[in-house]
Write a protein that holds these residues in place. Structure first.
Motif, PDB file in Angstrom:
ATOM      1  N   MET A   1      31.473 124.346 -21.734  1.00 54.42           N
ATOM      2  CA  MET A   1      32.713 124.845 -21.137  1.00 54.42           C
ATOM      3  C   MET A   1      33.891 124.314 -21.945  1.00 54.42           C
ATOM      4  O   MET A   1      33.962 123.129 -22.247  1.00 54.42           O
ATOM      5  CB  MET A   1      32.787 124.364 -19.688  1.00 54.42           C
ATOM      6  N   THR A   2      34.799 125.193 -22.289  1.00 51.04           N
ATOM      7  CA  THR A   2      35.973 124.819 -23.058  1.00 51.04           C
ATOM      8  C   THR A   2      36.997 124.176 -22.131  1.00 51.04           C
ATOM      9  O   THR A   2      37.234 124.683 -21.031  1.00 51.04           O
ATOM     10  CB  THR A   2      36.586 126.071 -23.711  1.00 51.04           C
ATOM     11  N   PRO A   3      37.610 123.062 -22.557  1.00 53.21           N
ATOM     12  CA  PRO A   3      38.618 122.437 -21.700  1.00 53.21           C
ATOM     13  C   PRO A   3      39.823 123.354 -21.539  1.00 53.21           C
ATOM     14  O   PRO A   3      40.104 124.169 -22.417  1.00 53.21           O
ATOM     15  CB  PRO A   3      38.995 121.161 -22.466  1.00 53.21           C
ATOM     16  N   PRO A   4      40.544 123.233 -20.406  1.00 55.55           N
ATOM     17  CA  PRO A   4      41.719 124.080 -20.221  1.00 55.55           C
ATOM     18  C   PRO A   4      42.766 123.782 -21.285  1.00 55.55           C
ATOM     19  O   PRO A   4      42.881 122.669 -21.780  1.00 55.55           O
ATOM     20  CB  PRO A   4      42.228 123.706 -18.817  1.00 55.55           C
ATOM     21  N   MET A   5      43.501 124.829 -21.648  1.00 50.79           N
ATOM     22  CA  MET A   5      44.528 124.696 -22.681  1.00 50.79           C
ATOM     23  C   MET A   5      45.772 123.996 -22.123  1.00 50.79           C
ATOM     24  O   MET A   5      46.149 124.206 -20.984  1.00 50.79           O
ATOM     25  CB  MET A   5      44.938 126.072 -23.212  1.00 50.79           C
ATOM     26  N   THR A   6      46.365 123.171 -22.957  1.00 51.82           N
ATOM     27  CA  THR A   6      47.632 122.544 -22.630  1.00 51.82           C
ATOM     28  C   THR A   6      48.540 122.713 -23.832  1.00 51.82           C
ATOM     29  O   THR A   6      48.090 123.071 -24.917  1.00 51.82           O
ATOM     30  CB  THR A   6      47.470 121.039 -22.338  1.00 51.82           C
ATOM     31  N   ASN A   7      49.820 122.433 -23.663  1.00 52.19           N
ATOM     32  CA  ASN A   7      50.759 122.552 -24.778  1.00 52.19           C
ATOM     33  C   ASN A   7      50.592 121.425 -25.781  1.00 52.19           C
ATOM     34  O   ASN A   7      50.953 121.561 -26.936  1.00 52.19           O
ATOM     35  CB  ASN A   7      52.196 122.580 -24.257  1.00 52.19           C
ATOM     36  N   THR A  22      33.512 129.992 -29.318  1.00 49.08           N
ATOM     37  CA  THR A  22      33.096 131.274 -28.760  1.00 49.08           C
ATOM     38  C   THR A  22      33.939 131.532 -27.522  1.00 49.08           C
ATOM     39  O   THR A  22      34.171 130.619 -26.727  1.00 49.08           O
ATOM     40  CB  THR A  22      31.602 131.242 -28.380  1.00 49.08           C
ATOM     41  N   THR A  23      34.414 132.763 -27.388  1.00 42.79           N
ATOM     42  CA  THR A  23      35.080 133.178 -26.156  1.00 42.79           C
ATOM     43  C   THR A  23      34.270 134.342 -25.591  1.00 42.79           C
ATOM     44  O   THR A  23      33.611 135.060 -26.341  1.00 42.79           O
ATOM     45  CB  THR A  23      36.541 133.635 -26.393  1.00 42.79           C
ATOM     46  N   GLU A  24      34.319 134.495 -24.291  1.00 44.81           N
ATOM     47  CA  GLU A  24      33.644 135.646 -23.692  1.00 44.81           C
ATOM     48  C   GLU A  24      34.286 136.019 -22.380  1.00 44.81           C
ATOM     49  O   GLU A  24      34.893 135.180 -21.702  1.00 44.81           O
ATOM     50  CB  GLU A  24      32.144 135.411 -23.528  1.00 44.81           C
ATOM     51  N   VAL A  25      34.170 137.305 -22.065  1.00 46.63           N
ATOM     52  CA  VAL A  25      34.741 137.834 -20.838  1.00 46.63           C
ATOM     53  C   VAL A  25      33.878 139.007 -20.391  1.00 46.63           C
ATOM     54  O   VAL A  25      33.321 139.726 -21.218  1.00 46.63           O
ATOM     55  CB  VAL A  25      36.218 138.267 -21.052  1.00 46.63           C
ATOM     56  N   VAL A  26      33.745 139.169 -19.066  1.00 44.02           N
ATOM     57  CA  VAL A  26      33.064 140.332 -18.506  1.00 44.02           C
ATOM     58  C   VAL A  26      34.126 141.376 -18.202  1.00 44.02           C
ATOM     59  O   VAL A  26      35.124 141.098 -17.527  1.00 44.02           O
ATOM     60  CB  VAL A  26      32.273 139.964 -17.232  1.00 44.02           C
ATOM     61  N   ILE A  27      33.899 142.572 -18.720  1.00 41.87           N
ATOM     62  CA  ILE A  27      34.843 143.676 -18.568  1.00 41.87           C
ATOM     63  C   ILE A  27      34.190 144.749 -17.701  1.00 41.87           C
ATOM     64  O   ILE A  27      33.048 145.154 -17.960  1.00 41.87           O
ATOM     65  CB  ILE A  27      35.233 144.250 -19.954  1.00 41.87           C
ATOM     66  N   PHE A 121      31.836 140.887 -23.349  1.00 46.57           N
ATOM     67  CA  PHE A 121      32.488 140.901 -24.661  1.00 46.57           C
ATOM     68  C   PHE A 121      32.584 139.462 -25.138  1.00 46.57           C
ATOM     69  O   PHE A 121      33.065 138.595 -24.427  1.00 46.57           O
ATOM     70  CB  PHE A 121      33.884 141.518 -24.549  1.00 46.57           C
ATOM     71  N   ARG A 122      32.092 139.224 -26.342  1.00 43.76           N
ATOM     72  CA  ARG A 122      32.067 137.867 -26.891  1.00 43.76           C
ATOM     73  C   ARG A 122      32.656 137.879 -28.302  1.00 43.76           C
ATOM     74  O   ARG A 122      32.397 138.793 -29.080  1.00 43.76           O
ATOM     75  CB  ARG A 122      30.625 137.367 -26.931  1.00 43.76           C
ATOM     76  N   GLN A 123      33.436 136.836 -28.606  1.00 39.89           N
ATOM     77  CA  GLN A 123      33.942 136.613 -29.958  1.00 39.89           C
ATOM     78  C   GLN A 123      33.428 135.258 -30.426  1.00 39.89           C
ATOM     79  O   GLN A 123      33.533 134.272 -29.703  1.00 39.89           O
ATOM     80  CB  GLN A 123      35.467 136.606 -29.978  1.00 39.89           C
ATOM     81  N   LEU A 149      41.489 133.855 -26.524  1.00 37.45           N
ATOM     82  CA  LEU A 149      41.317 133.961 -25.067  1.00 37.45           C
ATOM     83  C   LEU A 149      42.293 134.998 -24.504  1.00 37.45           C
ATOM     84  O   LEU A 149      41.922 135.811 -23.646  1.00 37.45           O
ATOM     85  CB  LEU A 149      41.534 132.605 -24.406  1.00 37.45           C
ATOM     86  N   ASP A 150      43.534 134.982 -24.985  1.00 35.18           N
ATOM     87  CA  ASP A 150      44.532 135.978 -24.562  1.00 35.18           C
ATOM     88  C   ASP A 150      44.105 137.381 -24.989  1.00 35.18           C
ATOM     89  O   ASP A 150      44.279 138.351 -24.246  1.00 35.18           O
ATOM     90  CB  ASP A 150      45.901 135.634 -25.135  1.00 35.18           C
ATOM     91  N   PHE A 151      43.566 137.500 -26.207  1.00 33.97           N
ATOM     92  CA  PHE A 151      43.026 138.765 -26.718  1.00 33.97           C
ATOM     93  C   PHE A 151      41.994 139.297 -25.730  1.00 33.97           C
ATOM     94  O   PHE A 151      42.029 140.478 -25.344  1.00 33.97           O
ATOM     95  CB  PHE A 151      42.401 138.479 -28.080  1.00 33.97           C
ATOM     96  N   ASP A 152      41.041 138.443 -25.317  1.00 33.52           N
ATOM     97  CA  ASP A 152      39.982 138.847 -24.391  1.00 33.52           C
ATOM     98  C   ASP A 152      40.564 139.394 -23.084  1.00 33.52           C
ATOM     99  O   ASP A 152      40.119 140.439 -22.590  1.00 33.52           O
ATOM    100  CB  ASP A 152      39.067 137.665 -24.058  1.00 33.52           C
ATOM    101  N   GLN A 153      41.520 138.675 -22.527  1.00 37.36           N
ATOM    102  CA  GLN A 153      42.101 139.098 -21.242  1.00 37.36           C
ATOM    103  C   GLN A 153      42.877 140.404 -21.374  1.00 37.36           C
ATOM    104  O   GLN A 153      42.830 141.260 -20.482  1.00 37.36           O
ATOM    105  CB  GLN A 153      42.978 137.985 -20.660  1.00 37.36           C
ATOM    106  N   ALA A 154      43.584 140.569 -22.484  1.00 40.43           N
ATOM    107  CA  ALA A 154      44.332 141.811 -22.712  1.00 40.43           C
ATOM    108  C   ALA A 154      43.378 142.986 -22.930  1.00 40.43           C
ATOM    109  O   ALA A 154      43.624 144.100 -22.435  1.00 40.43           O
ATOM    110  CB  ALA A 154      45.278 141.642 -23.903  1.00 40.43           C
ATOM    111  N   LEU A 155      42.279 142.750 -23.657  1.00 38.97           N
ATOM    112  CA  LEU A 155      41.277 143.804 -23.851  1.00 38.97           C
ATOM    113  C   LEU A 155      40.653 144.184 -22.518  1.00 38.97           C
ATOM    114  O   LEU A 155      40.467 145.372 -22.223  1.00 38.97           O
ATOM    115  CB  LEU A 155      40.206 143.332 -24.839  1.00 38.97           C
TER     116      LEU A 155
END
Length: 167
Positions: A1-7, A22-27, A121-123, A149-155
């Motif tokens: 699991m990737t840690p949450p992003m911070t600034n 690796t990033t992945e999202v279910v579409i 969808f996986r990158q 990750l933003d790319f995945d959510q926008a797709l």
């Protein structure tokens, strides 16, 4: 699991992404819809918050050129070559900075039907070369990872909107 992003990621968080991620999202859309959207490079500027523009001759051995928004590190044009294309399951591009031994990136896009009308969808992003530790230490991969990750959510949003508008 990737840690949450911070600034302000820690040194450990920045270095954890050094070799890649690796990033992945279910579409909630079939692979054909996802494939159509992710390979419509000319339309990236309409929906993609990370890859702001892209042009490609979508054939193995041909080039893709795209503009990434790396936030505090600026916007950067990248040119890469398609190594493999397997419609509608996957495609791979690879590019380098200056010389391959300095920095090479290989990026794989994978689509898999997981249920009726759903796509995983996986990158997969892999870095190599002498500059990799320095780029990781600077936090560039932290920003790039968030961009994908933003790319995945926008797709996901774009594909699901296509399905709901057509169905």
């Amino acid at each position: 699991m990737t840690p949450p992003m911070t600034n302000h990621p820690s040194r450990q968080q920045r270095l954890a992404l050094m070799k890649g991620w690796t990033t992945e999202v279910v579409i909630q859309a079939p692979p054909s819809v996802v494939w159509e959207q992710v390979t419509d490079f000319a339309a990236y500027s309409d929906w993609n918050p990370f890859v702001l523009a892209a042009t490609a001759q979508f054939e193995v051995g041909q080039s893709i050129r795209f503009l990434e928004d790396l936030k505090q590190f600026g916007q950067h044009w990248i040119t890469a070559k398609f190594l493999a294309i397997d419609p509608p399951h996957s495609f791979v591009w690879q590019g380098h900075f200056a010389a391959p031994f300095l920095f090479t990136v290989c990026h794989t896009f994978e689509l898999a039907a997981i249920a009726d009308g759903q796509t995983q969808f996986r990158q997969i992003h892999q870095n190599s070369g002498l500059l990799v530790p320095w780029l990781a230490w600077r936090g560039i991969y932290w920003v790039s990872h968030q961009g994908y990750l933003d790319f995945d959510q926008a797709l996901k949003a774009r594909c699901e909107s296509q399905v709901s508008n057509n169905g």
